[in-house]
Write an enzyme that holds these catalytic residues in place. Structure first.
Site, mmCIF file in Angstrom:
data_model
loop_
_atom_site.group_PDB
_atom_site.id
_atom_site.type_symbol
_atom_site.label_atom_id
_atom_site.label_comp_id
_atom_site.label_asym_id
_atom_site.label_seq_id
_atom_site.Cartn_x
_atom_site.Cartn_y
_atom_site.Cartn_z
ATOM 1 N N HIS A 193 0.849 -1.192 0.000
ATOM 2 C CA HIS A 193 0.000 0.000 0.000
ATOM 3 C C HIS A 193 0.884 1.241 0.000
ATOM 4 C CE1 HIS A 193 -3.521 -2.251 1.794
ATOM 5 N NE2 HIS A 193 -2.543 -2.996 2.271
ATOM 6 N N TYR A 194 0.288 2.391 -0.327
ATOM 7 C CA TYR A 194 0.869 3.633 0.174
ATOM 8 C C TYR A 194 -0.053 4.189 1.232
ATOM 9 C CZ TYR A 194 -1.859 6.558 -3.280
ATOM 10 O OH TYR A 194 -2.803 7.182 -4.035
ATOM 11 N N THR A 195 0.514 5.055 2.085
ATOM 12 C CA THR A 195 -0.283 5.566 3.200
ATOM 13 C C THR A 195 -1.282 6.638 2.749
ATOM 14 O OG1 THR A 195 1.572 7.037 3.667
ATOM 15 C CG2 THR A 195 1.386 5.048 5.011
ATOM 16 N N GLU A 238 2.399 -0.975 4.633
ATOM 17 C CA GLU A 238 2.099 0.408 4.243
ATOM 18 C C GLU A 238 3.407 1.124 3.956
ATOM 19 O OE1 GLU A 238 -0.637 2.198 3.786
ATOM 20 O OE2 GLU A 238 -2.248 0.976 4.648
ATOM 21 N N HIS A 258 -2.433 -3.036 -3.475
ATOM 22 C CA HIS A 258 -3.805 -2.895 -3.003
ATOM 23 C C HIS A 258 -4.757 -2.689 -4.188
ATOM 24 C CE1 HIS A 258 -6.608 -0.968 0.261
ATOM 25 N NE2 HIS A 258 -7.006 -2.162 -0.112
ATOM 26 N N ASP A 276 -3.520 2.538 -4.790
ATOM 27 C CA ASP A 276 -2.197 2.419 -4.173
ATOM 28 C C ASP A 276 -1.565 1.042 -4.357
ATOM 29 O OD1 ASP A 276 -4.318 1.640 -2.220
ATOM 30 O OD2 ASP A 276 -2.658 1.313 -0.849
HETATM 31 ZN ZN LIG Z 1 -4.065 0.546 0.544
#
Ligand SMILES: [Zn+2]
Length: 255
Positions: A33-35, A98, A141, A151
């Site tokens: 993911h990215y935050t 993340e 994600h 993301d």
């Molecule tokens: Zn995500």
């Protein structure tokens, strides 16, 4: 939850989150993911706030620092409504990472090399300790929730991960090739074939023979991961060739 032993000594901080429950299966997916928040500290605060109802196993900061919020043995809450290869409880099947980045909403930036190196080391640690996770199960994600999520996005360095042995990836075919192009509104056998290939690879897509919104979303997710030079949801010849190469080089299932 009180402090726990980190699963790996490359973890610099244990910052326990109350947002977890029991797994229903052993993890065999790594989900990236990215935050998508202005700062990493704000993102970490959200991952450990009980009212947020979200968490992840790890968060990797821009400087490469890694914090662990949930032990790998437990089910963190990062995937939401999602599916891959027909499974819909992706939280049970995955370890969530993340990666701190402001994301598309707050000025999407390149992922620093220090951070990418830490993500690679973390993935290696997970795979070495837990036994093989098939390369084609190191996912974005957006791969498992294509209509909801972008993301970690098209700047995420999947190529660098792949050069380090993490993930399944092929070099994208060049843009602007001549040939069949499928786009929203199209119908027919070629659209069905595209949907079958995407579904066969794992994407949650129905074979309808109609290039509908869901198809555009999945093609967009595919591009963010595998054909990052142009993200437009159109299955142009470059996208189709890249998809075919990916399917043909897919690692054989391990028994
Ligand atoms: Zn995500």
């Amino acid at each position: 939850m009180s402090a726990f032993q980190p699963d790996s000594f490359i973890v610099s901080d244990v910052v326990p989150s109350p947002n977890f429950d029991e797994r229903k299966s052993a993890p065999d997916i790594i989900l990236l993911h990215y935050t998508g928040m202005q700062t990493g500290e704000a993102a970490l605060a959200r991952l450990i706030a009980s009212e947020s109802k979200v968490s992840s196993h790890y968060i990797v900061f821009e400087d490469g620092r890694i914090a662990q919020c949930v032990p790998e043995a437990l089910r963190a809450w990062h995937a939401g409504v999602s599916s891959w290869g027909g499974d819909t409880d992706i939280n049970s099947r995955s370890i969530g990472i993340e990666v701190v980045n402001p994301g598309h909403e707050f000025g999407y930036s390149d992922f620093p090399l220090r951070q990418t190196a830490a993500v690679i080391a973390l993935c290696k640690s997970i795979i070495t300790r837990r036994g093989p996770i098939s390369p084609d199960r190191v996912l974005a994600h957006s791969d498992v929730a294509p209509s909801r999520k972008q993301d970690p996005g098209e700047k995420f360095p999947w190529e660098l991960l792949s050069e380090s042995g993490i993930g399944h990836w092929v070099r994208a075919a060049p843009l602007n090739l001549d040939g069949l192009k499928l786009q929203p509104g199209d119908r027919g056998e070629a659209v069905s074939r595209l949907q079958r290939m995407l579904r066969g690879y794992g994407y949650g897509i129905e074979e309808t023979g109609h290039f509908d919104e869901a198809t555009r979303d999945v093609v967009t997710a595919f591009q963010r991961h595998f054909r990052q030079a142009r993200i437009d949801g159109i299955a142009d010849p470059s996208t189709l060739l890249t998809l075919r190469a990916l399917v043909e080089t897919r690692p054989k299932p391990q028994s």
